[in-house]
Write a protein that holds these residues in place. Structure first.
Motif, PDB file in Angstrom:
ATOM      1  N   TRP A 122      60.908  45.845  33.244  1.00  0.00           N
ATOM      2  CA  TRP A 122      59.470  45.903  32.985  1.00  0.00           C
ATOM      3  C   TRP A 122      58.698  46.622  34.075  1.00  0.00           C
ATOM      4  O   TRP A 122      57.517  46.857  33.945  1.00  0.00           O
ATOM      5  N   TRP A 123      59.360  47.029  35.154  1.00  0.00           N
ATOM      6  CA  TRP A 123      58.666  47.799  36.193  1.00  0.00           C
ATOM      7  C   TRP A 123      59.389  49.099  36.454  1.00  0.00           C
ATOM      8  O   TRP A 123      59.876  49.357  37.529  1.00  0.00           O
ATOM      9  N   GLN A 124      59.460  49.924  35.456  1.00  0.00           N
ATOM     10  CA  GLN A 124      60.012  51.252  35.649  1.00  0.00           C
ATOM     11  C   GLN A 124      58.978  52.095  36.369  1.00  0.00           C
ATOM     12  O   GLN A 124      57.797  52.009  36.086  1.00  0.00           O
ATOM     13  N   GLN A 125      59.406  52.926  37.293  1.00  0.00           N
ATOM     14  CA  GLN A 125      58.469  53.707  38.092  1.00  0.00           C
ATOM     15  C   GLN A 125      58.123  55.030  37.406  1.00  0.00           C
ATOM     16  O   GLN A 125      58.181  56.089  38.003  1.00  0.00           O
ATOM     17  N   ARG A 179      53.092  53.025  31.170  1.00  0.00           N
ATOM     18  CA  ARG A 179      54.031  51.906  31.082  1.00  0.00           C
ATOM     19  C   ARG A 179      53.354  50.548  31.198  1.00  0.00           C
ATOM     20  O   ARG A 179      53.945  49.536  30.843  1.00  0.00           O
ATOM     21  N   GLY A 180      52.129  50.520  31.712  1.00  0.00           N
ATOM     22  CA  GLY A 180      51.480  49.232  31.869  1.00  0.00           C
ATOM     23  C   GLY A 180      49.984  49.369  32.048  1.00  0.00           C
ATOM     24  O   GLY A 180      49.485  50.413  32.462  1.00  0.00           O
ATOM     25  N   VAL A 181      49.294  48.293  31.717  1.00  0.00           N
ATOM     26  CA  VAL A 181      47.847  48.225  31.846  1.00  0.00           C
ATOM     27  C   VAL A 181      47.499  46.920  32.553  1.00  0.00           C
ATOM     28  O   VAL A 181      48.009  45.860  32.197  1.00  0.00           O
ATOM     29  N   ILE A 182      46.630  47.032  33.540  1.00  0.00           N
ATOM     30  CA  ILE A 182      46.048  45.851  34.172  1.00  0.00           C
ATOM     31  C   ILE A 182      44.540  46.001  34.029  1.00  0.00           C
ATOM     32  O   ILE A 182      43.953  46.933  34.572  1.00  0.00           O
ATOM     33  N   HIS A 183      43.951  45.105  33.275  1.00  0.00           N
ATOM     34  CA  HIS A 183      42.513  45.153  32.985  1.00  0.00           C
ATOM     35  C   HIS A 183      41.847  44.003  33.713  1.00  0.00           C
ATOM     36  O   HIS A 183      42.060  42.842  33.384  1.00  0.00           O
ATOM     37  N   SER A 184      41.047  44.329  34.732  1.00  0.00           N
ATOM     38  CA  SER A 184      40.416  43.260  35.513  1.00  0.00           C
ATOM     39  C   SER A 184      38.906  43.445  35.615  1.00  0.00           C
ATOM     40  O   SER A 184      38.312  43.228  36.664  1.00  0.00           O
ATOM     41  N   ALA A 185      38.313  43.859  34.513  1.00  0.00           N
ATOM     42  CA  ALA A 185      36.852  44.016  34.493  1.00  0.00           C
ATOM     43  C   ALA A 185      36.192  42.661  34.704  1.00  0.00           C
ATOM     44  O   ALA A 185      36.645  41.650  34.179  1.00  0.00           O
ATOM     45  N   LEU A 212      54.833  50.506  26.458  1.00  0.00           N
ATOM     46  CA  LEU A 212      54.314  49.545  27.438  1.00  0.00           C
ATOM     47  C   LEU A 212      55.360  48.503  27.813  1.00  0.00           C
ATOM     48  O   LEU A 212      56.054  47.954  26.961  1.00  0.00           O
ATOM     49  N   ASP A 213      55.407  48.234  29.099  1.00  0.00           N
ATOM     50  CA  ASP A 213      56.193  47.123  29.612  1.00  0.00           C
ATOM     51  C   ASP A 213      55.316  45.888  29.794  1.00  0.00           C
ATOM     52  O   ASP A 213      55.809  44.774  29.793  1.00  0.00           O
ATOM     53  N   PHE A 214      54.013  46.112  29.980  1.00  0.00           N
ATOM     54  CA  PHE A 214      53.100  44.988  30.137  1.00  0.00           C
ATOM     55  C   PHE A 214      51.670  45.426  29.853  1.00  0.00           C
ATOM     56  O   PHE A 214      51.329  46.602  29.973  1.00  0.00           O
ATOM     57  N   PHE A 215      50.858  44.457  29.445  1.00  0.00           N
ATOM     58  CA  PHE A 215      49.417  44.614  29.271  1.00  0.00           C
ATOM     59  C   PHE A 215      48.813  43.322  29.792  1.00  0.00           C
ATOM     60  O   PHE A 215      48.950  42.276  29.170  1.00  0.00           O
ATOM     61  N   VAL A 216      48.195  43.383  30.949  1.00  0.00           N
ATOM     62  CA  VAL A 216      47.618  42.204  31.596  1.00  0.00           C
ATOM     63  C   VAL A 216      46.107  42.325  31.565  1.00  0.00           C
ATOM     64  O   VAL A 216      45.554  43.354  31.937  1.00  0.00           O
ATOM     65  N   SER A 217      45.456  41.282  31.115  1.00  0.00           N
ATOM     66  CA  SER A 217      44.007  41.267  31.088  1.00  0.00           C
ATOM     67  C   SER A 217      43.542  40.009  31.804  1.00  0.00           C
ATOM     68  O   SER A 217      43.844  38.897  31.384  1.00  0.00           O
ATOM     69  N   TYR A 218      42.823  40.194  32.894  1.00  0.00           N
ATOM     70  CA  TYR A 218      42.374  39.072  33.708  1.00  0.00           C
ATOM     71  C   TYR A 218      41.251  38.311  33.018  1.00  0.00           C
ATOM     72  O   TYR A 218      40.246  38.887  32.645  1.00  0.00           O
ATOM     73  N   SER A 219      41.433  37.016  32.925  1.00  0.00           N
ATOM     74  CA  SER A 219      40.437  36.126  32.369  1.00  0.00           C
ATOM     75  C   SER A 219      39.885  35.265  33.501  1.00  0.00           C
ATOM     76  O   SER A 219      40.006  35.630  34.667  1.00  0.00           O
ATOM     77  N   SER A 220      39.294  34.149  33.157  1.00  0.00           N
ATOM     78  CA  SER A 220      38.694  33.275  34.158  1.00  0.00           C
ATOM     79  C   SER A 220      38.742  31.828  33.692  1.00  0.00           C
ATOM     80  O   SER A 220      38.754  31.546  32.493  1.00  0.00           O
ATOM     81  N   ALA A 221      38.718  30.933  34.654  1.00  0.00           N
ATOM     82  CA  ALA A 221      38.696  29.499  34.352  1.00  0.00           C
ATOM     83  C   ALA A 221      37.380  29.068  33.720  1.00  0.00           C
ATOM     84  O   ALA A 221      37.271  27.943  33.233  1.00  0.00           O
TER      85      ALA A 221
END
Length: 181
Positions: free
Chosen positions: A4-7, A105-111, A150-159
């Motif tokens: 999941w972490w191909q460069q 390969r990946g998305v990190i969404h931290s809006a 895609l190896d990952f799609f991360v979207s930051y949420s909140s408590a």
């Protein structure tokens, strides 16, 4: 290296390049991905201005985070774009794909942005000013990378979705949507 972490490429969307966005993830990302595209509404000044003494502290911190990742061997692309604008997002990603000739390969969404108001007192602009970057931005990213390996799609949420926080109904509802996506 785990599959999941191909460069071979990664895109990172961050409307918030501050304490919750770029800085904590910089070393972690650069140690794993060699090509990063950083998207944010504010972007950064052109590289020839990075030495200017009139840059605000937040810009200097972002520049240092980018330089730190580059020292680790990462190739960094920086684009100013409102990811809630689907056409603008597609344009930036198309240009990135053409330039690097690598799949995303990946998305990190931290809006993340807040504009605290009780729901009885909030207007549409105040609500969607918080909601759009998180939810519409995540949805646009979701559609923009369809067909990518895609190896990952991360979207930051909140408590705030689970813990009451006065005046943050708009923020909590946006995070609940991210959890559902």
């Amino acid at each position: 290296m785990p599959r999941w972490w191909q460069q071979t490429g990664s895109t990172s969307s961050r409307e918030d390049w501050g304490d919750w966005g770029l800085k904590p993830q910089a070393g972690w990302l650069a140690g794993r991905a060699r090509h990063l595209l950083l998207l944010g509404r504010s972007g950064l000044p052109p590289r020839e201005r990075w030495q200017d003494t009139d840059l605000v502290a937040a810009q200097r911190q972002r520049i240092e985070a980018v330089r730190a990742m580059e020292r680790m061997g990462a190739h960094i692309g920086i684009e100013a774009v409102d990811i809630a604008d689907q056409d603008a997002l597609q344009d930036r990603l198309s240009r990135y794909r053409q330039k690097v000739q690598l799949p995303i390969r990946g998305v990190i969404h931290s809006a993340g942005t807040t504009n605290n108001h009780l729901l009885d007192d909030i207007d549409d602009d105040q609500f969607f000013g918080v909601f759009a970057p998180k939810v519409i931005g995540a949805w646009n990213l979701h559609w923009a990378v369809q067909g990518e390996p895609l190896d990952f799609f991360v979207s930051y949420s909140s408590a705030t979705v689970h813990v009451s926080s006065s005046g943050q109904g708009n923020y909590a509802s946006a995070n609940a949507c991210l959890d559902a996506l």
